[in-house]
Design a protein around this motif. Structure first.
Motif, PDB file in Angstrom:
ATOM      1  N   MET A   1      61.873  57.128  32.142  1.00 36.63           N
ATOM      2  CA  MET A   1      61.437  58.229  33.020  1.00 36.63           C
ATOM      3  C   MET A   1      60.570  59.224  32.255  1.00 36.63           C
ATOM      4  SD  MET A   1      61.329  59.943  35.815  1.00 36.63           S
ATOM      5  CE  MET A   1      61.396  61.567  36.529  1.00 36.63           C
ATOM      6  N   MET A   2      61.092  59.720  31.119  1.00 41.26           N
ATOM      7  CA  MET A   2      60.358  60.704  30.344  1.00 41.26           C
ATOM      8  C   MET A   2      59.065  60.103  29.796  1.00 41.26           C
ATOM      9  SD  MET A   2      61.989  63.401  30.785  1.00 41.26           S
ATOM     10  CE  MET A   2      61.041  64.398  29.651  1.00 41.26           C
ATOM     11  N   GLU A   3      59.100  58.805  29.468  1.00 40.03           N
ATOM     12  CA  GLU A   3      57.906  58.145  28.948  1.00 40.03           C
ATOM     13  C   GLU A   3      56.791  58.126  29.985  1.00 40.03           C
ATOM     14  OE1 GLU A   3      56.643  53.774  27.151  1.00 40.03           O
ATOM     15  OE2 GLU A   3      58.761  54.372  27.228  1.00 40.03           O
ATOM     16  N   ALA A   4      57.147  57.836  31.246  1.00 38.98           N
ATOM     17  CA  ALA A   4      56.154  57.816  32.318  1.00 38.98           C
ATOM     18  C   ALA A   4      55.587  59.213  32.545  1.00 38.98           C
ATOM     19  CB  ALA A   4      56.777  57.276  33.603  1.00 38.98           C
ATOM     20  N   LEU A 286      58.260  49.800  49.935  1.00 38.49           N
ATOM     21  CA  LEU A 286      59.249  49.062  50.722  1.00 38.49           C
ATOM     22  C   LEU A 286      60.479  48.701  49.895  1.00 38.49           C
ATOM     23  CD1 LEU A 286      57.006  46.614  52.803  1.00 38.49           C
ATOM     24  CD2 LEU A 286      58.085  48.738  53.564  1.00 38.49           C
ATOM     25  N   TYR A 287      60.276  48.431  48.614  1.00 38.49           N
ATOM     26  CA  TYR A 287      61.414  48.050  47.778  1.00 38.49           C
ATOM     27  C   TYR A 287      62.454  49.164  47.739  1.00 38.49           C
ATOM     28  CZ  TYR A 287      64.288  46.711  43.812  1.00 38.49           C
ATOM     29  OH  TYR A 287      65.352  46.404  43.020  1.00 38.49           O
ATOM     30  N   TYR A 288      62.004  50.390  47.522  1.00 42.18           N
ATOM     31  CA  TYR A 288      62.938  51.521  47.388  1.00 42.18           C
ATOM     32  C   TYR A 288      63.531  51.902  48.738  1.00 42.18           C
ATOM     33  CZ  TYR A 288      60.685  51.178  42.984  1.00 42.18           C
ATOM     34  OH  TYR A 288      60.209  50.648  41.812  1.00 42.18           O
ATOM     35  N   PRO A 311      60.943  55.523  41.493  1.00 40.03           N
ATOM     36  CA  PRO A 311      60.990  54.234  40.797  1.00 40.03           C
ATOM     37  C   PRO A 311      61.380  54.330  39.324  1.00 40.03           C
ATOM     38  CG  PRO A 311      58.987  54.420  42.114  1.00 40.03           C
ATOM     39  CD  PRO A 311      59.610  55.779  42.077  1.00 40.03           C
ATOM     40  N   TYR A 312      61.260  55.525  38.755  1.00 38.22           N
ATOM     41  CA  TYR A 312      61.491  55.689  37.324  1.00 38.22           C
ATOM     42  C   TYR A 312      62.840  56.350  37.032  1.00 38.22           C
ATOM     43  CZ  TYR A 312      56.490  55.138  37.935  1.00 38.22           C
ATOM     44  OH  TYR A 312      55.257  54.681  38.344  1.00 38.22           O
ATOM     45  N   GLU A 313      63.493  56.825  38.084  1.00 40.85           N
ATOM     46  CA  GLU A 313      64.721  57.602  37.881  1.00 40.85           C
ATOM     47  C   GLU A 313      65.976  56.738  37.848  1.00 40.85           C
ATOM     48  OE1 GLU A 313      63.324  61.868  39.829  1.00 40.85           O
ATOM     49  OE2 GLU A 313      64.345  60.394  41.087  1.00 40.85           O
TER      50      GLU A 313
END
Length: 415
Positions: A1-4, A286-288, A311-313
């Motif tokens: 998450m932090m990297e993104a 749609l995935y989430y 998506p990153y959390e």
């Protein structure tokens, strides 16, 4: 998450000379150049040959949104010109219903020359057929959650829908970086040939290259075509002003996906060729949405909204197939034929694509979220592709040339 969130936008800059930005489209929309990045090998063709590069039996998904004439101009008695730019429906808060209104409606809008518009009602007259129609615009209190103005419209001809009014009063909003006025030809060239559902203020430009002949050739090759709807907002042109992408707020856009499209995705083992970044954002959202439904089958439509960093959390255990199946079950349970939701998803390097295996897209602005999306798809190889496009005289941005991107991970789709 932090990297993104720590991605530096300056790392996604490149030199784009003004003369490489296409001011107008080609006379024949399917004669644009097509860059092909096939698992790291870059070549080129002409767009009308695209079907030769698409595997038989594959699924292509297009965004069928239609650009509305969202710019309205009013002149005050003092001579000041006020531009009202429609962004999203407010009352009624539904695209289909608001275009059918015959007396009044409200939109959330951006206002040009806002300081000159105090509390007075703006008026503009125009002759439509044998009638003189007066359109009035009034500023009203806007929701605290919105940075945009709430504008209430009324008109004096109940035989005219708001959709028909826009055709008469409105102006098509071409991208600001074209640095020119809208021309009559833009009404045709800035729409895809398959556009249907009104609501966008910007075109899904990857689709502008498709002609009826190209679509027919895809059909003859046995390529299945399906459509989703994502209404493109003005936020698509919003520059990234923060040094790190984590400080950039993505805009929200509204999506609609029919049950039959979901069934096609399942039938193709969740492997899709996406036409344009708007189709990408719809499909990947749609995935989430499916994961939320799987966790809580009684989730409300508002709770299906996909947040920017979702998506990153967290990591979900569902496969793409299972996520789509959960949406189909949700629609069946609630007697629905289409999924209606919204997404704020941002796709940046480090994102793992769930559905999109190949991507057809134009060449995007430096330091834009769309360039980040492409970089994520190509596992960081965006600069090699863009260097080729610059050195081989490709035309850039909305009216520019196209590309077919096939990442190295795509081992499943064969010509």
């Amino acid at each position: 998450m932090m990297e993104a969130k720590g991605i530096r936008i300056e790392d996604y800059n490149y030199d784009l000379p003004d003369n490489r930005i296409a001011q107008f489209p080609l006379v024949q929309r399917d004669h644009s150049k097509l860059l092909i990045d096939d698992k790291g090998e870059i070549g080129e063709d002409l767009f009308f040959n695209l079907p030769n590069h698409i595997p038989s039996g594959s699924l292509m998904i297009f965004n069928n949104t239609r650009v509305i004439q969202a710019r309205l101009h009013f002149r005050k008695s003092t001579g000041a010109l006020i531009e009202v730019f429609l962004l999203e429906p407010y009352i009624p808060a539904d695209y289909e219903r608001i275009f059918q209104q015959t007396k009044s409606c409200s939109w959330l809008c951006m206002i040009g020359n806002l300081k000159k518009w105090k509390s007075e009602t703006l008026e503009r007259e125009i002759t439509i057929g044998d009638s003189i129609v007066t359109l009035k615009a009034e500023k009203r209190e806007h929701p605290q959650s919105s940075q945009y103005e709430n504008v209430y419209f009324t008109w004096n001809d109940e035989n005219l829908s708001f959709s028909e009014l826009l055709e008469a009063f409105g102006e098509l909003p071409i991208p600001p970086y074209l640095n020119r006025e809208t021309e009559e030809s833009d009404k045709t060239t800035y729409q895809t040939v398959y556009s249907k559902i009104k609501g966008s203020v910007a075109a899904p430009t990857a689709g502008l290259h498709f002609s009826d002949d190209v679509l027919k050739a895809l059909d003859e090759k046995g390529v299945e075509r399906q459509e989703v709807t994502l209404h493109v907002g003005a936020g698509t042109f919003k520059p990234v002003k923060s040094a790190e992408i984590g400080d950039h707020d993505m805009h929200t856009e509204y999506i609609c996906v029919k049950r039959e499209v979901l069934e096609s995705i399942v039938a193709h083992d969740s492997q899709v060729i996406a036409v344009g970044t708007t189709s990408v954002r719809t499909l990947e959202s749609l995935y989430y949405i499916g994961c939320k439904i799987a966790e809580n089958p009684d989730v409300t439509e508002e709770q299906l909204h996909v947040n920017q960093w979702e998506p990153y959390e967290r990591t979900y255990s569902l496969s793409p197939q299972e996520a789509i199946t959960s949406i189909i079950d949700y629609l069946d349970k609630n007697g629905l034929t289409s999924l209606h939701s919204s997404t704020q998803i941002i796709i940046v390097p480090g994102y793992e694509y769930k559905f999109v295996k190949r991507l057809i897209t134009n060449f995007h602005q430096p330091q834009s979220t769309l360039l980040l999306l492409v970089s994520a798809f190509l596992k960081g190889r965006w600069r090699e592709v863009y260097d080729y496009a610059i050195s081989h005289d490709f035309r850039f941005l909305s009216y520019g040339d196209s590309s077919l991107l096939i990442p190295p991970s795509d081992e499943t789709l064969k010509i």
